[in-house]
Design a protein around this motif. Structure first.
Motif, short mmCIF file in Angstrom:
data_model
loop_
_atom_site.label_atom_id
_atom_site.label_comp_id
_atom_site.label_asym_id
_atom_site.label_seq_id
_atom_site.Cartn_x
_atom_site.Cartn_y
_atom_site.Cartn_z
N ILE A 12 -6.66 7.75 13.93
CA ILE A 12 -6.62 6.04 13.47
C ILE A 12 -6.71 6.02 12.06
CG2 ILE A 12 -7.60 3.78 13.70
CD1 ILE A 12 -8.43 4.53 16.64
N LEU A 13 -7.93 6.81 11.44
CA LEU A 13 -7.69 6.71 9.91
C LEU A 13 -6.61 7.26 9.31
CD1 LEU A 13 -11.59 7.69 9.51
CD2 LEU A 13 -10.62 5.42 9.09
N PHE A 14 -6.08 8.52 9.70
CA PHE A 14 -5.01 8.91 9.11
C PHE A 14 -3.86 7.76 9.10
CE2 PHE A 14 -0.95 11.21 9.32
CZ PHE A 14 -1.14 11.78 7.94
N ILE A 15 -3.59 7.33 10.44
CA ILE A 15 -2.53 6.40 10.42
C ILE A 15 -2.50 5.30 9.61
CG2 ILE A 15 -1.56 4.70 11.98
CD1 ILE A 15 -1.81 6.59 14.30
N LEU A 16 -3.76 4.64 9.54
CA LEU A 16 -4.26 3.62 8.60
C LEU A 16 -3.90 3.92 7.08
CD1 LEU A 16 -7.30 2.01 10.10
CD2 LEU A 16 -4.84 0.97 10.00
N LEU A 17 -4.39 5.17 6.67
CA LEU A 17 -4.00 5.69 5.40
C LEU A 17 -2.57 6.01 4.93
CD1 LEU A 17 -5.38 6.72 2.74
CD2 LEU A 17 -5.40 8.90 3.76
N SER A 18 -1.74 6.56 6.09
CA SER A 18 -0.43 6.82 5.79
C SER A 18 0.38 5.35 5.70
CB SER A 18 0.24 7.58 7.11
OG SER A 18 0.01 6.87 8.11
N VAL A 19 0.01 4.25 6.44
CA VAL A 19 0.69 2.80 6.29
C VAL A 19 0.23 2.38 5.07
CG1 VAL A 19 0.59 0.83 7.24
CG2 VAL A 19 0.45 2.52 8.94
N VAL A 20 -1.02 2.29 4.44
CA VAL A 20 -1.07 2.05 3.11
C VAL A 20 -0.30 2.91 2.08
CG1 VAL A 20 -3.05 1.82 1.31
CG2 VAL A 20 -3.47 1.13 3.80
N ILE A 21 -0.36 4.18 2.14
CA ILE A 21 0.54 4.66 1.21
C ILE A 21 1.88 4.44 1.15
CG2 ILE A 21 1.25 7.06 0.44
CD1 ILE A 21 -1.38 8.09 1.25
N GLU A 22 2.45 4.62 2.42
CA GLU A 22 3.86 4.07 2.70
C GLU A 22 4.20 2.44 1.97
OE1 GLU A 22 5.41 3.46 6.81
OE2 GLU A 22 7.14 4.79 6.28
N MET A 23 3.08 1.40 2.00
CA MET A 23 3.31 0.32 1.58
C MET A 23 3.35 0.40 0.04
SD MET A 23 1.13 -2.03 4.31
CE MET A 23 2.03 -3.47 4.34
N LEU A 24 2.42 1.19 -0.56
CA LEU A 24 2.69 1.30 -1.81
C LEU A 24 3.97 1.86 -2.56
CD1 LEU A 24 -1.18 2.39 -2.37
CD2 LEU A 24 -0.19 0.03 -2.95
N LEU A 25 4.50 2.68 -1.80
CA LEU A 25 5.63 3.51 -2.33
C LEU A 25 6.92 2.33 -2.38
CD1 LEU A 25 5.72 6.82 -0.34
CD2 LEU A 25 5.25 6.51 -2.82
N PRO A 26 7.53 2.66 -3.42
CA PRO A 26 8.87 2.12 -3.67
C PRO A 26 9.94 2.36 -2.58
CG PRO A 26 8.77 3.21 -5.37
CD PRO A 26 7.55 3.41 -4.70
#
Length: 199
Positions: A12-26
């Protein structure tokens, strides 16, 4: 039970972290690679308990994952090279078809009025993309005498030793042909280069 809860918590922590990283990328091509890398890491996180059961070496698996991720940009370069090759072929085909259409549009009138036919048409485009033939830098037409062009040819006065007059007459004919083709093709006359074979 604690092992299972920590495993689910890590996922769950990894999924949340990857979603945040994906949102930060253009929005770009890199986003696909990040998603793929995140998917591979998530797959490893999910398979960790199964690997422990079978005593598989996690370091070896991570090394394989790194190697596969490193090969992704090389595949992207190969795709770009193929894309450029396909684009070059398509551009060459478009130029060939445009030359054919230009020939079809003007050849009957050229034969009827001047007694010449097209032997070859070459189109040079400006650097970058553009519309053909409007953005052509130069259109080079090689003309050859049509054998059955004019049914009755005018009898012209022959001057022996009047080489300057012959050149002037040929240049006048060339200018008339340039004017005709410029109007027919709707192209500036400066962009046309006419070569008369045997002339």
């Amino acid at each position: 039970m604690e092992l299972l809860s920590s495993w689910i918590q890590n996922i769950i922590l990894f999924i949340l972290l990857s979603v945040v990283i994906e949102m930060l990328l253009p929005r770009s091509d890199m986003q696909k690679y990040v998603r793929m890398a995140a998917g591979l890491v998530l797959l490893i996180l999910i398979l960790t308990p199964i690997m422990k059961l079978f005593a598989m070496d996690g370091e070896e698996l991570m090394e394989r994952a790194r190697e596969s991720i490193a090969s992704i940009p090389a595949a992207g370069n190969d795709i770009d090279a193929k894309k450029k090759e396909i684009q070059a072929r398509q551009d060459a085909y478009i130029l060939e078809q445009t030359a054919f259409q230009l020939k079809e549009a003007a050849e009957k009138g050229l034969i009827g009025q001047f007694g010449f036919r097209f032997d070859e048409i070459e189109i040079e485009l400006k650097k970058g993309d553009g519309n053909i033939p409007g953005d052509a830098e130069k259109i080079r037409a090689v003309l050859a005498k049509e054998e059955g062009g004019r049914e009755v040819e005018e009898i012209r006065e022959v001057h022996i030793g009047a080489d300057g007059d012959a050149k002037r007459i040929e240049e006048d004919l060339r200018q008339e042909i340039v004017k005709y083709l410029s109007e027919k093709w709707e192209v500036d006359s400066e962009k046309l280069e006419i070569v008369i074979e045997g002339g």
